[in-house]
Design a protein around this motif. Structure first.
Motif, mmCIF file in Angstrom:
data_model
loop_
_atom_site.group_PDB
_atom_site.id
_atom_site.type_symbol
_atom_site.label_atom_id
_atom_site.label_comp_id
_atom_site.label_asym_id
_atom_site.label_seq_id
_atom_site.Cartn_x
_atom_site.Cartn_y
_atom_site.Cartn_z
ATOM 1 N N ILE A 241 0.875 -1.171 0.000
ATOM 2 C CA ILE A 241 0.000 0.000 0.000
ATOM 3 C C ILE A 241 0.911 1.218 0.000
ATOM 4 N N GLU A 279 -5.242 -5.029 6.952
ATOM 5 C CA GLU A 279 -5.726 -3.652 6.848
ATOM 6 C C GLU A 279 -6.028 -3.018 8.202
ATOM 7 N N SER A 299 -8.737 3.747 -2.042
ATOM 8 C CA SER A 299 -7.760 3.558 -3.117
ATOM 9 C C SER A 299 -8.003 4.536 -4.261
ATOM 10 N N CYS A 300 -6.927 5.136 -4.808
ATOM 11 C CA CYS A 300 -7.103 6.031 -5.954
ATOM 12 C C CYS A 300 -6.532 5.462 -7.247
ATOM 13 N N ALA A 302 -4.134 1.691 -8.890
ATOM 14 C CA ALA A 302 -3.316 0.504 -8.628
ATOM 15 C C ALA A 302 -2.182 0.483 -9.651
ATOM 16 N N ASP A 315 -1.186 -0.812 -4.270
ATOM 17 C CA ASP A 315 -2.456 -0.109 -4.141
ATOM 18 C C ASP A 315 -2.148 1.283 -3.587
ATOM 19 N N ARG A 317 -3.067 4.907 -2.068
ATOM 20 C CA ARG A 317 -4.133 5.550 -1.294
ATOM 21 C C ARG A 317 -3.713 6.919 -0.807
#
Length: 358
Positions: A241, A279, A299-300, A302, A315, A317
């Motif tokens: 992430i 998470e 999430s914006c 990938a 991912d 964010r």
DNA sequence: AAGCCGGGGTA
DNA sequence: TACCCAGGCTT
């Protein structure tokens, strides 16, 4: 040595046909404007595992910024890495600068033409040593790379696995026997051009080959099955992430990677190893490892990035924090403008457009 | 000898 | 996907 493979070939005729072809067909490349050893050196380092078309713009920019060993020796490593940004294998840039500094300090700025001295410089292995000595100093020394092994595995029908280090020595022996003593510079470069344009890995253009009549594989019709190369093992996948953490001044957290290992010395956005951390623990993990208290959003985007031995699935964010400073010295708050001065690996460059977005 | 070290292009 | 590329360093 085992010279059976050389018995059937007229070496002097081979050289003549190859060199005549090269004279008429050689590619017009920036580092071929002259045989300046520094330019040859920089080009050879950039060309390691990297295609000509990719290197050309990097080479031109690099030469403009660091025209001689002295400018490169005095540069900041971060600036050199910024010039190298996107080219990959960043240890090449660090080693090149280390070696250039040694040339300035130990050899009065003159790049050695002695094989032992040259080969002891950081980042100069057997191939690059041979390339510099032959191209810049016209010494009849082999420069064996993947290209050369492909060409000669076909010409001489050599079935040894080219991933083995012992096989490379075999090719160095044969090239040493075959290389033109009158024009080793053109000979080595001719083999490279031949390998890049005609003796290609798949579907070689044998009809246009200047040395087809000397090629054992062509005679036998087995050129497509050479060279023999053991398959590489598959890359391992890793999930992360990445966090675009913004504070109330509109600045973002960036992090300098360690001085060794993958992407050493480059900058990135903080990443949580998602394979290891679930998470529900992300917030606590970030607090413990980065000393940042952030609220992590959705999430914006990938990003998948394939390295030679790893695959990253990232991912991305957004996150917000109330902090204005960070305690860890490898971390910084920077504006979007400031951020562009730092060298970023390609997967993290791809995140930058998402910063301004709301 | 094998693993680590980037990124882009092609079939 | 798989493979390739003007490889070298570390273990």
């Amino acid at each position: 040595m085992n010279d059976k493979r050389l018995e059937h070939i007229n070496i002097s005729a081979f050289q003549q046909d190859l060199l005549r072809w090269y004279e008429e067909n050689k590619r017009n490349l920036p580092w071929r404007e002259n045989n300046n050893a520094y330019r040859v050196w920089v080009s050879e380092i950039m060309l390691q595992q990297t295609k000509v078309d990719t290197v050309i713009p990097y080479f031109n920019r690099f030469m403009e910024k660091y025209p001689t060993v002295y400018e490169l020796a005095e540069a900041e490593q971060q600036d050199v890495l910024k010039q190298w940004e996107g080219l990959g294998y960043y240890s090449r840039a660090r080693n090149l600068q280390t070696a250039v500094r040694e040339v300035v300090e130990t050899y009065d700025g003159k790049i050695p033409d002695d094989p032992k001295q040259l080969g002891s410089l950081k980042g100069i292995g057997p191939y690059t040593k041979g390339a510099i000595l032959s191209i810049a100093y016209n010494q009849p020394i082999p420069a064996v790379d993947g290209n050369v092994m492909r060409v000669f595995s076909r010409v001489l029908h050599i079935e040894e696995d080219i991933t083995q280090s012992s096989t490379k020595k075999l090719f160095e022996y044969y090239v040493g026997e075959m290389i033109s003593k009158e024009d080793p510079s053109s000979f080595n470069q001719a083999i490279m051009d031949l390998g890049a344009t005609i003796c290609t890995p798949k579907q070689p253009l044998c009809m246009f080959c200047p040395v087809m009549e000397y090629c054992q594989a062509y005679v036998e019709g087995i050129q497509e099955s050479l060279p023999v190369k053991k398959k590489a093992k598959k890359q391992q996948k890793k999930k992360y992430i990445a966090l675009l953490i913004q504070n109330k001044e509109g600045k973002y957290v960036i992090e300098k990677r360690p001085d060794s290992g993958l992407l050493a010395g480059l900058w990135q956005f903080p990443m949580i190893p998602a394979d290891e951390i679930v998470e529900s623990d992300w917030h606590r993990w970030l607090l413990e490892n980065y000393k940042i208290d952030a609220e992590i959003k959705g999430s914006c985007t990938a990003i998948k990035h394939v390295f030679s031995h790893i695959i990253w699935n990232v991912d991305v964010r957004k996150a917000t924090t109330n902090q204005e400073t960070v305690s860890d010295s490898r971390l910084k708050f920077v504006s979007i403008e400031e951020l562009k001065e730092y060298p970023f690996p390609v997967p993290h460059q791809k995140m930058i457009p998402f910063l301004e977005e709301k």
